[in-house]
Enzyme design. Sequence first.
Site, PDB file in Angstrom:
ATOM      1  N   HIS A 115       0.841  -1.203   0.000  1.00 48.50           N
ATOM      2  CA  HIS A 115       0.000   0.000   0.000  1.00 48.50           C
ATOM      3  C   HIS A 115       0.876   1.254   0.000  1.00 48.50           C
ATOM      4  O   HIS A 115       0.675   2.166  -0.804  1.00 48.50           O
ATOM      5  CB  HIS A 115      -0.913  -0.018   1.230  1.00 48.50           C
ATOM      6  CG  HIS A 115      -1.781   1.178   1.363  1.00 48.50           C
ATOM      7  ND1 HIS A 115      -3.117   1.156   1.038  1.00 48.50           N
ATOM      8  CD2 HIS A 115      -1.525   2.444   1.793  1.00 48.50           C
ATOM      9  CE1 HIS A 115      -3.636   2.359   1.252  1.00 48.50           C
ATOM     10  NE2 HIS A 115      -2.687   3.150   1.726  1.00 48.50           N
ATOM     11  N   GLU A 116       1.867   1.278   0.894  1.00 48.57           N
ATOM     12  CA  GLU A 116       2.731   2.457   0.983  1.00 48.57           C
ATOM     13  C   GLU A 116       3.628   2.581  -0.236  1.00 48.57           C
ATOM     14  O   GLU A 116       3.927   3.692  -0.684  1.00 48.57           O
ATOM     15  CB  GLU A 116       3.566   2.400   2.265  1.00 48.57           C
ATOM     16  CG  GLU A 116       2.745   2.375   3.535  1.00 48.57           C
ATOM     17  CD  GLU A 116       1.695   3.469   3.629  1.00 48.57           C
ATOM     18  OE1 GLU A 116       1.954   4.603   3.177  1.00 48.57           O
ATOM     19  OE2 GLU A 116       0.606   3.190   4.148  1.00 48.57           O
ATOM     20  N   HIS A 144       1.811   4.411  -2.991  1.00 47.14           N
ATOM     21  CA  HIS A 144       1.936   5.869  -2.837  1.00 47.14           C
ATOM     22  C   HIS A 144       3.289   6.332  -3.360  1.00 47.14           C
ATOM     23  O   HIS A 144       3.387   7.320  -4.092  1.00 47.14           O
ATOM     24  CB  HIS A 144       1.815   6.269  -1.359  1.00 47.14           C
ATOM     25  CG  HIS A 144       0.450   6.132  -0.782  1.00 47.14           C
ATOM     26  ND1 HIS A 144      -0.643   6.821  -1.246  1.00 47.14           N
ATOM     27  CD2 HIS A 144       0.001   5.391   0.260  1.00 47.14           C
ATOM     28  CE1 HIS A 144      -1.703   6.514  -0.532  1.00 47.14           C
ATOM     29  NE2 HIS A 144      -1.346   5.632   0.392  1.00 47.14           N
TER      30      HIS A 144
END
Length: 146
Positions: free
Chosen positions: A67-68, A71
């Site tokens: 998820h990170e 980004h």
Amino acid sequence: MNNRSLQKIVERISLDSFGQSFDYSATFNSRLRTTGGRYNLKTHNIDINPKMLSEHDELTLQGVIKHELCHYHLHLNNMGYRHRDRDFKKLLAEVQGLRYAPTNESVHVYSYVCTKCDQLYVRKRRIDLRKYVCSKCHSRLKLKNK
């Protein structure tokens, strides 16, 4: 697991899932309480909540890292890196990252009972029994259970 091994895991996941290297630092941050991780837009570093490993399994940690990294890679490629952007949602689904960090459902609940009239009070936080009394009869309260 320490920060060095986390860094290696993040670099490996970045190469395997995204085909690009991760050139910044990834560390555990115990001050994160309500989120699984955080990507810093200015420094490009990633912070991971250590509870993602201690309270959950390795797959959960990998999902938060993915998820990170979504980004991270989208931001550096000048694409939509925010949660609401189509690019982010598409990339997250492709790499099978977690959309939301898992929460620990065990919320502490404190039950207090009046010593005189047996009125029950349920609170999420502890209360000071020297300050608070029953709202009906003004008698002392006692802790029933946690």
